[in-house]
Design a protein around this motif. Structure first.
Motif, mmCIF file in Angstrom:
data_model
loop_
_atom_site.group_PDB
_atom_site.id
_atom_site.type_symbol
_atom_site.label_atom_id
_atom_site.label_comp_id
_atom_site.label_asym_id
_atom_site.label_seq_id
_atom_site.Cartn_x
_atom_site.Cartn_y
_atom_site.Cartn_z
ATOM 1 N N UNK A 40 0.824 -1.212 0.000
ATOM 2 C CA UNK A 40 0.000 0.000 0.000
ATOM 3 C C UNK A 40 0.857 1.260 0.000
ATOM 4 N N UNK A 41 0.574 2.139 -0.923
ATOM 5 C CA UNK A 41 1.295 3.400 -0.981
ATOM 6 C C UNK A 41 2.677 3.329 -1.595
ATOM 7 N N UNK A 42 3.042 2.170 -2.082
ATOM 8 C CA UNK A 42 4.380 2.007 -2.666
ATOM 9 C C UNK A 42 4.273 1.591 -4.124
ATOM 10 N N UNK A 43 5.357 1.804 -4.856
ATOM 11 C CA UNK A 43 5.384 1.385 -6.245
ATOM 12 C C UNK A 43 5.512 -0.132 -6.342
ATOM 13 N N UNK A 44 5.077 -0.642 -7.466
ATOM 14 C CA UNK A 44 5.246 -2.074 -7.718
ATOM 15 C C UNK A 44 6.734 -2.389 -7.812
ATOM 16 N N UNK A 45 7.070 -3.566 -7.354
ATOM 17 C CA UNK A 45 8.472 -3.959 -7.305
ATOM 18 C C UNK A 45 8.643 -5.341 -7.913
ATOM 19 N N UNK A 46 9.616 -5.476 -8.781
ATOM 20 C CA UNK A 46 9.985 -6.792 -9.257
ATOM 21 C C UNK A 46 10.777 -7.490 -8.181
ATOM 22 N N UNK A 110 13.643 -4.146 -13.923
ATOM 23 C CA UNK A 110 12.718 -4.533 -12.859
ATOM 24 C C UNK A 110 11.829 -5.699 -13.258
ATOM 25 N N UNK A 111 12.154 -6.328 -14.333
ATOM 26 C CA UNK A 111 11.499 -7.536 -14.859
ATOM 27 C C UNK A 111 10.204 -7.240 -15.606
ATOM 28 N N UNK A 112 9.519 -6.161 -15.289
ATOM 29 C CA UNK A 112 8.241 -5.942 -15.958
ATOM 30 C C UNK A 112 8.418 -5.066 -17.190
ATOM 31 N N UNK A 113 7.382 -5.005 -17.994
ATOM 32 C CA UNK A 113 7.396 -4.274 -19.261
ATOM 33 C C UNK A 113 6.155 -3.393 -19.327
ATOM 34 N N UNK A 114 6.055 -2.561 -20.341
ATOM 35 C CA UNK A 114 4.827 -1.760 -20.486
ATOM 36 C C UNK A 114 3.576 -2.611 -20.661
ATOM 37 N N UNK A 115 3.743 -3.889 -20.990
ATOM 38 C CA UNK A 115 2.573 -4.743 -21.189
ATOM 39 C C UNK A 115 2.146 -5.472 -19.925
ATOM 40 N N UNK A 116 2.939 -5.345 -18.874
ATOM 41 C CA UNK A 116 2.626 -6.100 -17.663
ATOM 42 C C UNK A 116 1.273 -5.677 -17.103
ATOM 43 N N UNK A 117 0.414 -6.655 -16.877
ATOM 44 C CA UNK A 117 -0.892 -6.370 -16.280
ATOM 45 C C UNK A 117 -0.851 -6.751 -14.813
ATOM 46 N N UNK A 118 -1.401 -5.929 -14.007
ATOM 47 C CA UNK A 118 -1.334 -6.116 -12.551
ATOM 48 C C UNK A 118 -2.662 -6.668 -12.075
ATOM 49 N N UNK A 119 -2.808 -7.948 -12.244
ATOM 50 C CA UNK A 119 -4.057 -8.605 -11.886
ATOM 51 C C UNK A 119 -4.080 -9.055 -10.449
ATOM 52 N N UNK A 120 -4.895 -10.012 -10.197
ATOM 53 C CA UNK A 120 -5.054 -10.501 -8.838
ATOM 54 C C UNK A 120 -3.799 -11.212 -8.362
ATOM 55 N N UNK A 121 -3.500 -11.029 -7.125
ATOM 56 C CA UNK A 121 -2.359 -11.698 -6.536
ATOM 57 C C UNK A 121 -2.746 -12.333 -5.222
ATOM 58 N N UNK A 122 -1.753 -12.624 -4.409
ATOM 59 C CA UNK A 122 -1.987 -13.234 -3.104
ATOM 60 C C UNK A 122 -1.366 -12.345 -2.028
#
Length: 128
Positions: A40-46, A110-122
């Motif tokens: 929460x409140x942080x950027x996505x991280x690889x 950071x492993x991700x690309x412009x196409x990375x979709x941020x779907x459901x996780x755990x």
């Protein structure tokens, strides 16, 4: 075609969890696969990536030596073994592959690309 992350939960600091990334509809053997997290409140991280191009695992500095990524080809799963968990590891964890260009093939950056979709996780919560 689906990719599902599972295995999260509540764990005390210093504890361990193993996350699973399960694919249905295609084989994970032929793609680079990465784990990501967002608190929460942080950027996505690889967090970690395993490259199909050289077979090597890659880790972010924040988890190196504590987290380990692995493939189980027979079960068509990729795991993230998380040891010595810390409160700052609390986040939603998700997985993605290079199949649709969502993970850098060589696990660069950071492993991700412009196409990375941020779907459901755990959800992983580290708290005493």
């Amino acid at each position: 075609v689906q990719l599902q992350a599972s295995g999260g939960g509540l764990v005390q600091p210093g504890g361990s969890l193993r996350l699973s990334c399960t694919a249905s509809g295609f084989s994970l053997d032929y793609y680079s696969i990465a784990w990501f997290r967002q608190a929460p409140g942080k950027e996505r991280e690889g967090v970690s990536c395993i490259s199909v191009s050289d077979g090597m695992p890659y880790y972010s500095a924040s988890v190196k030596g504590r987290f380990f990524i692995s493939r189980d080809m027979a079960k068509n799963k990729v795991y993230l073994q998380m040891n010595d968990l810390r409160p700052e590891d609390t986040a939603v964890y998700s997985c993605a592959t290079s199949r649709d260009g969502q993970v850098d093939l060589h696990c660069s950056g950071n492993y991700y690309t412009p196409k990375t979709s941020w779907g459901h996780g755990t959800q992983v919560t580290v708290s005493s």
